[in-house]
Design an enzyme around this catalytic site. Structure first.
Site, PDB file in Angstrom:
ATOM      1  N   ASN A 209      -8.143  11.898   0.087  1.00 54.17           N
ATOM      2  CA  ASN A 209      -8.408  10.460   0.158  1.00 54.17           C
ATOM      3  C   ASN A 209      -8.321   9.910   1.583  1.00 54.17           C
ATOM      4  O   ASN A 209      -8.405   8.714   1.795  1.00 54.17           O
ATOM      5  CB  ASN A 209      -7.471   9.697  -0.783  1.00 54.17           C
ATOM      6  CG  ASN A 209      -6.011   9.884  -0.441  1.00 54.17           C
ATOM      7  OD1 ASN A 209      -5.663  10.732   0.391  1.00 54.17           O
ATOM      8  ND2 ASN A 209      -5.141   9.117  -1.063  1.00 54.17           N
ATOM      9  N   LEU A 212     -11.890   7.558   7.697  1.00 53.00           N
ATOM     10  CA  LEU A 212     -12.066   6.616   8.796  1.00 53.00           C
ATOM     11  C   LEU A 212     -13.218   5.724   8.367  1.00 53.00           C
ATOM     12  O   LEU A 212     -14.271   6.232   7.973  1.00 53.00           O
ATOM     13  CB  LEU A 212     -12.391   7.359  10.092  1.00 53.00           C
ATOM     14  CG  LEU A 212     -12.593   6.475  11.333  1.00 53.00           C
ATOM     15  CD1 LEU A 212     -12.129   7.221  12.581  1.00 53.00           C
ATOM     16  CD2 LEU A 212     -14.049   6.067  11.527  1.00 53.00           C
ATOM     17  N   GLU A 213     -13.010   4.410   8.390  1.00 50.03           N
ATOM     18  CA  GLU A 213     -14.080   3.499   7.993  1.00 50.03           C
ATOM     19  C   GLU A 213     -14.345   2.475   9.071  1.00 50.03           C
ATOM     20  O   GLU A 213     -13.414   1.955   9.698  1.00 50.03           O
ATOM     21  CB  GLU A 213     -13.697   2.741   6.705  1.00 50.03           C
ATOM     22  CG  GLU A 213     -13.849   3.572   5.451  1.00 50.03           C
ATOM     23  CD  GLU A 213     -13.596   2.795   4.155  1.00 50.03           C
ATOM     24  OE1 GLU A 213     -13.747   3.396   3.087  1.00 50.03           O
ATOM     25  OE2 GLU A 213     -13.239   1.592   4.212  1.00 50.03           O
ATOM     26  N   HIS A 241      -7.033   6.259   7.809  1.00 57.07           N
ATOM     27  CA  HIS A 241      -6.056   6.624   6.780  1.00 57.07           C
ATOM     28  C   HIS A 241      -5.821   8.134   6.866  1.00 57.07           C
ATOM     29  O   HIS A 241      -6.717   8.920   6.571  1.00 57.07           O
ATOM     30  CB  HIS A 241      -6.626   6.237   5.402  1.00 57.07           C
ATOM     31  CG  HIS A 241      -5.715   6.544   4.243  1.00 57.07           C
ATOM     32  ND1 HIS A 241      -6.175   6.615   2.958  1.00 57.07           N
ATOM     33  CD2 HIS A 241      -4.385   6.786   4.170  1.00 57.07           C
ATOM     34  CE1 HIS A 241      -5.164   6.886   2.145  1.00 57.07           C
ATOM     35  NE2 HIS A 241      -4.069   7.001   2.855  1.00 57.07           N
ATOM     36  N   HIS A 335       3.049   4.753   4.507  1.00 55.25           N
ATOM     37  CA  HIS A 335       3.262   4.478   3.083  1.00 55.25           C
ATOM     38  C   HIS A 335       3.839   5.657   2.280  1.00 55.25           C
ATOM     39  O   HIS A 335       3.934   5.569   1.064  1.00 55.25           O
ATOM     40  CB  HIS A 335       2.040   3.812   2.409  1.00 55.25           C
ATOM     41  CG  HIS A 335       0.744   4.527   2.491  1.00 55.25           C
ATOM     42  ND1 HIS A 335      -0.457   3.873   2.733  1.00 55.25           N
ATOM     43  CD2 HIS A 335       0.427   5.819   2.353  1.00 55.25           C
ATOM     44  CE1 HIS A 335      -1.436   4.756   2.736  1.00 55.25           C
ATOM     45  NE2 HIS A 335      -0.932   5.940   2.500  1.00 55.25           N
ATOM     46  N   MET A 387     -13.945   3.902  -1.285  1.00 52.21           N
ATOM     47  CA  MET A 387     -15.301   3.807  -0.752  1.00 52.21           C
ATOM     48  C   MET A 387     -16.129   2.837  -1.586  1.00 52.21           C
ATOM     49  O   MET A 387     -16.206   2.957  -2.791  1.00 52.21           O
ATOM     50  CB  MET A 387     -15.947   5.171  -0.789  1.00 52.21           C
ATOM     51  CG  MET A 387     -15.295   6.117   0.187  1.00 52.21           C
ATOM     52  SD  MET A 387     -16.238   7.605   0.280  1.00 52.21           S
ATOM     53  CE  MET A 387     -16.203   8.099  -1.413  1.00 52.21           C
ATOM     54  N   HIS A 410       0.396  -0.032  -1.779  1.00 56.22           N
ATOM     55  CA  HIS A 410      -0.197   0.737  -0.669  1.00 56.22           C
ATOM     56  C   HIS A 410      -1.687   0.962  -0.809  1.00 56.22           C
ATOM     57  O   HIS A 410      -2.331   1.386   0.146  1.00 56.22           O
ATOM     58  CB  HIS A 410       0.512   2.077  -0.502  1.00 56.22           C
ATOM     59  CG  HIS A 410      -0.046   3.191  -1.339  1.00 56.22           C
ATOM     60  ND1 HIS A 410      -0.179   3.128  -2.697  1.00 56.22           N
ATOM     61  CD2 HIS A 410      -0.511   4.412  -0.981  1.00 56.22           C
ATOM     62  CE1 HIS A 410      -0.694   4.258  -3.148  1.00 56.22           C
ATOM     63  NE2 HIS A 410      -0.908   5.054  -2.134  1.00 56.22           N
ATOM     64  N   GLY A 411      -2.244   0.754  -1.977  1.00 60.99           N
ATOM     65  CA  GLY A 411      -3.673   1.039  -2.117  1.00 60.99           C
ATOM     66  C   GLY A 411      -4.131   0.719  -3.510  1.00 60.99           C
ATOM     67  O   GLY A 411      -3.506  -0.079  -4.215  1.00 60.99           O
TER      68      GLY A 411
END
Lengths: 487, 160
Positions: A209, A212-213, A241, A335, A387, A410-411
């Site tokens: 998971n 880089l975005e 991340h 995290h 994504m 955290h997500g």
């Protein structure tokens, strides 16, 4: 064992909080508390994650409650999204399972002075360059090599060592949790094997998971906080991340193996072997803490080097130095970590060991550990989405200090297993589906992309809504990806 | 025989075999077939010897898979064929005093499960070998190894 539904008790406390009474299982020292609303609760009941919340309540010295954030999902030992604080004064333990294999997996976000319209027409070329420059994927090695004394210094000093090496600035350090270097790291506590796994992986993304975005600020919820961070609608950011790579996995594996006998030695009875632990104040506990901190420093250095390579790629692509693109680090959060922190428990201030396994520190305005720049708004909390869906920036709120040992989500939290995600994605081209939504995705491993496709996750906006309304963290901005690099 | 089973964040391996040795071999093959999708194209040409000992069979299975994962991570060795020999060993207790005092009331010798193996494989070649997902670790969560009426069964959850 299989993915049976949780059939145990979950009692509603208020609109966003549910409890598992300590009477549910004999051996629970405190109750379990799960932050969720009606919609998320059904997903949470679908597997054994609440059972894991109850199991964590067995840990000696645990304070107040075994806590779970709304992104809770079934993990191994601890649930993902779990928070547990133990008091060393009361025989409180540290558990490597409460940190996880990817020690200091975390996320950072860097802003730019570029606007959506500057980047969107060129996004395909930019993503090609980033895909070429950023080492990603299983076993991929990066351009940096840290061995022997250099690796020991990196493990001891984290990003502060990179400052000396010229790969970080003072401002980067100021805007990283623990200033990129947690005290008490001991490179000698890290096994030679773990070090060997780490020597060529600092500055690499990894797979799974991690991502880089390139993202665009789509909506601002708190203009003052956003302005403080240098964000407005249309601002282009980069979110990274990743964690401590093979070095961290090995540190955790070594520790769990070494602690096999510790529960018997210290008379601790546990419902799951993956919860193995030792008192914080024991030689075994201290050794794990020292090694875990070294791995945490490695992870901060890893994300710093990933950001550094990103800055270099942007500078090359836009033909100007990264400084003039104002690519400033907003913040970096861990995290998966355990930290000794001061918290109020009842009418006492205690120094407790806070395990955050898939949970983010969320300190409010005025807390001494919040950087000067954010003193008035609170610590930035970065929530990576999945994504195709949004990521979020929040700020810590006072209620997190009262209820969750300064922690929030955290997500998004998985709802489909990786296996099921691949099945569901069979015959679909996830990259083409993302392209249709205006997201350019680059991935070495198409199967990897399928495992991580958006349907595999809870809607991160639901998760963020709950922590916002529960007062643990406050929404600042929502960011939408326009480009993704995955391993 | 092996299959994968569901676990939300991770992946489970369920392995069944008619002997314990066979079970360890199948488990190794299951792991490598995840790491390298086209494992059938890997040639069993390079031998690698391994010796492990652990307090019980479950730990031994965990350690075996962990060691293979490390061989893959550090040496890029992809295992294709596995010869496994299992035995027991009784060791006198040695070690730090606290470890010995932890065993008070028990006989002062330790029975250890021993594995000796030869792994045949080749070094990962990204041009020919298609990588699967990254396996971070072999967990102890839900770890099972038990004798059934006519076979052996194991379950292991991997952290992906």
């Amino acid at each position: 064992m299989g993915s049976e539904r949780y059939e145990g008790p979950l009692e509603q406390v208020n609109e966003y909080l549910w409890r598992i009474p300590a009477s549910y299982k004999s051996g629970m020292r405190v109750e379990g508390r799960i932050y969720a609303d009606d919609r998320l609760l059904e997903q949470i009941r679908a597997d054994q994650a609440p059972e894991q919340v109850a199991n964590v309540a067995f840990l000696p010295g645990i304070q107040v409650a075994s806590l779970a954030m709304p992104d809770i999902h079934w993990g191994y030992g601890f649930c993902i999204g779990g928070v547990a604080a133990t008091d060393p004064e009361e025989g409180g333990v540290i558990s490597p399972g409460g940190v996880g294999y990817d020690i200091n997996c975390g996320v950072r976000v860097v802003r730019t002075n570029l606007k959506k319209e500057d980047v969107l027409p060129k996004i395909d070329h930019l993503m090609n360059l980033l895909f070429q420059k950023i080492p990603a994927g299983v076993g991929e090695e990066g351009p940096y090599h840290y061995a022997d004394k250099k690796l020991d210094r990196l493990l001891a000093d984290g990003v502060q060592y990179l400052l000396a090496e010229g790969y970080a600035t003072e401002a980067d350090i100021e805007h990283t949790e623990e200033r990129g270097r947690i005290d008490g790291a001991d490179p000698d506590a890290v096994s030679p094997r773990a070090k060997q796994r780490g020597q060529d992986q600092c500055g690499t993304l990894g797979s799974g998971n991690h991502f880089l975005e390139v993202q665009v600020v789509e909506e601002v919820f708190d203009p003052e906080a956003a302005r403080t961070m240098g964000l407005e609608e249309g601002t282009v950011c980069v979110m990274i991340h990743s964690g401590s790579r093979g070095l961290g996995y090995q540190v955790c594996d070594d520790a769990i193996k070494e602690l096999r006998q510790a529960p018997a030695k210290y008379g601790i009875s546990l419902p799951d072997r993956q919860l193995v632990c030792a008192p914080v104040r024991s030689p075994e506990g201290q050794k794990y803490l020292a090694a875990m901190r070294a791995a945490a420093n490695y992870a901060w250095a890893n994300r710093q080097l990933l950001m550094w390579q990103t800055r270099e790629a942007f500078a090359e692509f836009f033909g100007q130095p990264w400084e003039s693109l104002q690519m400033n680090l907003i913040y970096d959060v861990a995290h998966n970590i355990a930290k000794i922190e001061k918290h109020r428990v009842g009418d006492q201030i205690k120094e407790v060991c806070v395990h955050r396994k898939g949970a983010t520190r969320s300190f409010p305005a005025g807390h001494p550990d919040v950087p000067q720049r954010y003193q008035k708004i609170g610590q930035p909390v970065i929530i990576p989405g999945d994504m195709g869906r949004s990521s979020w920036i929040l700020v810590g709120q006072p209620k997190s200090m009262e209820e969750t040992f300064g922690s929030t989500c955290h997500g998004a939290g998985r709802v489909l297993s990786r296996h099921a995600a691949i099945q569901k994605a069979r015959g679909r081209r996830i990259d083409q589906e993302l392209a249709a939504q205006g997201i350019v995705a680059k991935c070495r491993n198409w199967k990897g992309l399928a495992e991580e496709h958006p349907d595999a996750y809870k809607d991160v906006s639901l998760v963020v809504d709950i922590v916002d309304r529960a007062g643990l963290a406050k929404k600042v901005a929502r960011l939408r990806p326009i480009g993704v690099v995955k391993g | 025989m092996y299959e994968t089973f569901e676990h939300t964040a991770d992946l489970g391996l369920r392995i069944q075999a008619d002997s314990l040795e066979r079970l360890f071999q199948e488990a190794a093959e299951a792991l490598f077939s995840l790491l390298v999708v086209n494992l059938h194209q890997v040639q069993p040409i390079l031998p690698e010897n391994l010796r492990l000992q652990a307090p019980d069979r479950e730990d031994l299975l965990h350690d075996w898979l962990s060691e293979l994962l490390v061989l893959f991570a550090l040496r890029k060795l992809v295992g294709r064929r596995f010869e496994v020999r299992l035995s027991h060993q009784t060791l006198p207790v040695a070690g730090p005093p606290e470890a010995i005092s932890a065993l008070m009331g028990q006989p002062i010798e330790l029975k250890q499960e021993v594995l000796e193996a030869t792994i045949w494989g080749e070094i990962l070649d990204p041009a020919r070998h298609q990588l699967g997902p990254e396996v971070k670790a072999v967990t102890y969560h839900g770890l099972r190894l038990e004798k059934q009426p006519t076979s052996w069964l194991a379950e292991v959850i991997l952290d992906l």
